[in-house]
Design an enzyme around this catalytic site. Structure first.
Site, PDB file in Angstrom:
ATOM      1  N   GLY A 184     -25.062 -23.477 -27.875  1.00 40.88           N
ATOM      2  CA  GLY A 184     -24.115 -24.399 -28.472  1.00 40.88           C
ATOM      3  C   GLY A 184     -22.936 -24.627 -27.551  1.00 40.88           C
ATOM      4  N   CYS A 185     -21.775 -24.889 -28.107  1.00 40.83           N
ATOM      5  CA  CYS A 185     -20.570 -25.148 -27.323  1.00 40.83           C
ATOM      6  C   CYS A 185     -20.250 -23.975 -26.410  1.00 40.83           C
ATOM      7  CB  CYS A 185     -19.393 -25.405 -28.264  1.00 40.83           C
ATOM      8  SG  CYS A 185     -17.814 -25.572 -27.417  1.00 40.83           S
ATOM      9  N   PHE A 186     -20.053 -24.254 -25.120  1.00 40.89           N
ATOM     10  CA  PHE A 186     -19.830 -23.136 -24.197  1.00 40.89           C
ATOM     11  C   PHE A 186     -18.480 -22.457 -24.392  1.00 40.89           C
ATOM     12  CE2 PHE A 186     -19.441 -26.657 -20.682  1.00 40.89           C
ATOM     13  CZ  PHE A 186     -18.319 -27.200 -21.295  1.00 40.89           C
ATOM     14  N   TRP A 187     -17.557 -23.085 -25.110  1.00 39.95           N
ATOM     15  CA  TRP A 187     -16.295 -22.408 -25.403  1.00 39.95           C
ATOM     16  C   TRP A 187     -16.539 -21.157 -26.245  1.00 39.95           C
ATOM     17  CZ3 TRP A 187     -13.498 -27.387 -27.533  1.00 39.95           C
ATOM     18  CH2 TRP A 187     -13.256 -28.271 -26.474  1.00 39.95           C
TER      19      TRP A 187
END
Length: 214
Positions: free
Chosen positions: A48-51
């Site tokens: 998912g979102c790499f953050w």
């Protein structure tokens, strides 16, 4: 020719000795750093979102660096905007460098699978698109074997209500994401996305893996 005084000789001797000591220390530090770099291994995760992925693995003992970027696509040097279009084929990923003497591949994979939903194809929560797919990009045969074994074990045990769709593929060229994506949660923790999406996931992770943290 003027005679060089004894004091001058002593001063020059001290300066020379200090210079050699300094160079020697620097050389030794360089050797130690090189040795450490050679010891480290890499593995790349898409979840998912790499953050979110970055925030989790930055806190794992034995993980030395976490870099957000893109992998698995068909164009070179993609931008965030291009990857978000879903047309480049890249996944948002985090590439980890880790010390295998401090943290095992098995532990990294356990954390990976427990900190996202590996059963939703091309989706994590409200984030949808192939760029958000669940993926393990392996760099060694050991990583491949461990990942495939973990996936089979989790599916056979029905740990998740639906089958795992995580892709397990060889690592390809890694493109580092723009600077503003790096260290995102640490620097932007008060932002709405961080508070609403990342922080609840972080709280669960910190509680579940307390013994694995820095």
């Amino acid at each position: 020719m003027k005679k060089i005084s004894k004091i001058t000789v002593i001063v020059l001797s001290i300066i020379t000795s200090a210079f050699h000591f300094s160079c020697g220390s620097a050389t030794e530090k360089t050797k130690q750093t090189t040795k450490m770099d050679q010891k480290l291994e890499k593995i790349t995760f898409g979840a998912g979102c790499f953050w979110c992925v970055e925030a989790v693995f930055q806190r794992v003992k034995g993980v030395k660096t976490v870099t957000s970027g893109y992998m698995g696509g068909k164009i070179k040097n993609p931008t965030y905007r291009e990857v978000c279009s879903g047309l480049t084929g890249h996944a948002e990923v985090c590439q980890l460098s880790y010390d295998p003497d401090e943290v095992s591949v098995a532990t990294l994979l356990e954390i990976f699978w427990q900190t996202h939903d590996p059963t939703t194809l091309n989706r994590q929560g409200a984030d949808t698109g192939t760029q958000y797919r669940s993926a393990v990009f392996f760099h060694t045969a050991e990583q491949q074997n461990e990942a495939e074994a973990w996936k089979k074990k989790l599916n056979d045990s029905h740990v998740f209500p639906n089958p795992i769709v995580t892709e397990i593929t060889p690592a390809s060229e890694f493109y580092v994401a723009e600077d503003y994506h790096q260290n995102y949660f640490n620097e932007n923790g008060t932002e709405p996305y961080c508070q609403i999406v990342i922080k609840p996931k972080m709280d669960k992770f910190l509680k579940a893996f307390k013994s694995k943290l820095n």
